[in-house]
Design an enzyme around this catalytic site. Structure first.
Site, mmCIF file in Angstrom:
data_model
loop_
_atom_site.group_PDB
_atom_site.id
_atom_site.type_symbol
_atom_site.label_atom_id
_atom_site.label_comp_id
_atom_site.label_asym_id
_atom_site.label_seq_id
_atom_site.Cartn_x
_atom_site.Cartn_y
_atom_site.Cartn_z
ATOM 1 N N PRO A 2 -54.365 66.139 56.569
ATOM 2 C CA PRO A 2 -54.281 67.475 57.149
ATOM 3 C C PRO A 2 -55.563 68.269 56.911
ATOM 4 C CG PRO A 2 -52.303 66.956 55.916
ATOM 5 C CD PRO A 2 -53.282 65.869 55.617
ATOM 6 N N GLU A 3 -55.958 69.046 57.915
ATOM 7 C CA GLU A 3 -57.129 69.894 57.761
ATOM 8 C C GLU A 3 -56.708 71.257 57.223
ATOM 9 O OE1 GLU A 3 -60.251 69.502 60.533
ATOM 10 O OE2 GLU A 3 -59.594 67.544 61.234
ATOM 11 N N LYS A 50 -58.311 72.186 51.591
ATOM 12 C CA LYS A 50 -57.163 71.295 51.745
ATOM 13 C C LYS A 50 -56.248 71.315 50.520
ATOM 14 C CE LYS A 50 -59.921 68.339 54.762
ATOM 15 N NZ LYS A 50 -60.409 66.982 55.076
#
Length: 268
Positions: A2-3, A50
Site C-alpha cells: 500500500p502507498e 507507509k
C-alpha cells in the site's frame, strides 16, 4: 505494498471510530503485546508515509507497517470470533478492527516514535511536512530520481504508482539524477504529489489522469486493472501512451518495475 494514501485513509477512519474512547486490544494470534495498550484511551491515529500509528498516550504507541501482505478488516458490532491469523484486534464502542499479516505490529515508546519520524522523509500528506528537506537530499544525489522517489528516507509515502505517474506528468525521464533537477521542477512535483495523494485519501484509489485525457473525453476504453484508477503509464507496458501513442516502456530498477513513455519523458 500500500502507498501512503492508504495509511492516511486508515488513520482517518480509525480516528473517527476510536479516538477519545477506551478500547479493548487483543492479539488472538498471540504475536503482539496487546496488554500494553488494552483498556487504555485511544487518543488518536496518524500516518507518516507507509507507517500507521495508534497513539495511546505516554510511551504507548502502536506502530503498524503493512508490508506486502498486511491488511485491516473493519466491522460494526456485534463482535465475532477471530478468523485466520489475527495479529491485533481493536474493539471500540461501535466498531472493531482486525489486523492480519503486517510486517510490523509493535508498541513503541515516545523516543522510539520520534526516531521513526526522524528516519523518514517528509510526507506530502502531512501538514508538518518540509519539502525542502527532501530537496536537499535529491539535489545533492547522483542517484536517479526514480530511485530517490522510492527512498522512504528521502520522501515518505510515495510508492511505485505515484512515482511512475508524477514523473510522467512532469515529462521527466526516470533515469535523470537527482542533482539534474531544478528547484522549480521539484516544487511543482511536490505540489502535484500533495494534490494526487490527497485525492487518493478521499476516494481510496490512485487516479492520475487529467480530466481531458479520461475515457469519457477521449473515447478510449476505461482501464481494467486490479489496482483500479486511471493512470498514464503504470502497468501499461507496451500499450500506447495516452498522449503521443508511443508504446509505454518498462524496466527493472533497484528491484522494482519502472514505467515511462520514451517520447514524453526523453533522456536528456
Amino acid at each position: 505494498m500500500p502507498e501512503g494514501h492508504t495509511l492516511h485513509r486508515l488513520a482517518r477512519l480509525h480516528r473517527r471510530r476510536y479516538a477519545g474512547s477506551v478500547v479493548r486490544v487483543s492479539s488472538p494470534q498471540g504475536r503482539f503485546a496487546a496488554s500494553a495498550v488494552d483498556g487504555r484511551l485511544f487518543e488518536r491515529a496518524e500516518a507518516h508515509g507507509k507507517h500507521l500509528l495508534h497513539v495511546y498516550g505516554p510511551d504507548a504507541t502502536v506502530h503498524v507497517h503493512l508490508g506486502l501482505y498486511g491488511g485491516f478488516t473493519e466491522s460494526p458490532h456485534p463482535v465475532t470470533e477471530p478468523v485466520g491469523q489475527v495479529r491485533m484486534r481493536v474493539v471500540g464502542p461501535t466498531h472493531w478492527t482486525d489486523l492480519r499479516g503486517p510486517t510490523r505490529c509493535e508498541v513503541l515508546t515516545d523516543d522510539e516514535v520520534a526516531a521513526l519520524h526522524a528516519r523518514l522523509g517528509p510526507d506530502p500528506l502531512r501538514r508538518d511536512a518540509k519539502p525542502d528537506l527532501a530537496w536537499a537530499k535529491v539535489s545533492g544525489s547522483r542517484q536517479s530520481i526514480a530511485v530517490l522517489l522510492m527512498d522512504q528516507s528521502v520522501l515518505a509515502g510515495v510508492g511505485n504508482v505515484y512515482r511512475a505517474e508524477v514523473l510522467f506528468r512532469h515529462g521527466l525521464n526516470p533515469y535523470v539524477p537527482g542533482r539534474g533537477l531544478d528547484k522549480a521542477l521539484w516544487d511543482d512535483m511536490w505540489l502535484d504529489l500533495v494534490v494526487l495523494m490527497r485525492a487518493g485519501v478521499k476516494v481510496g484509489r490512485i487516479d492520475t489522469v487529467r480530466p481531458e485525457h479520461l475515457p469519457e473525453v477521449t473515447g478510449r476504453a476505461p482501464r481494467e486493472d486490479r489496482h483500479g484508477g486511471e493512470v498514464y503509464v503504470y502497468r501499461r507496458t507496451g500499450q500506447p501512451c495516452l498522449l503521443c501513442g508511443t508504446p509505454v516502456a518498462a524496466a527493472e530498477l533497484a528491484g522494482r518495475n519502472l514505467y515511462w513513455c520514451p517520447r514524453c519523458q526523453p533522456a536528456r
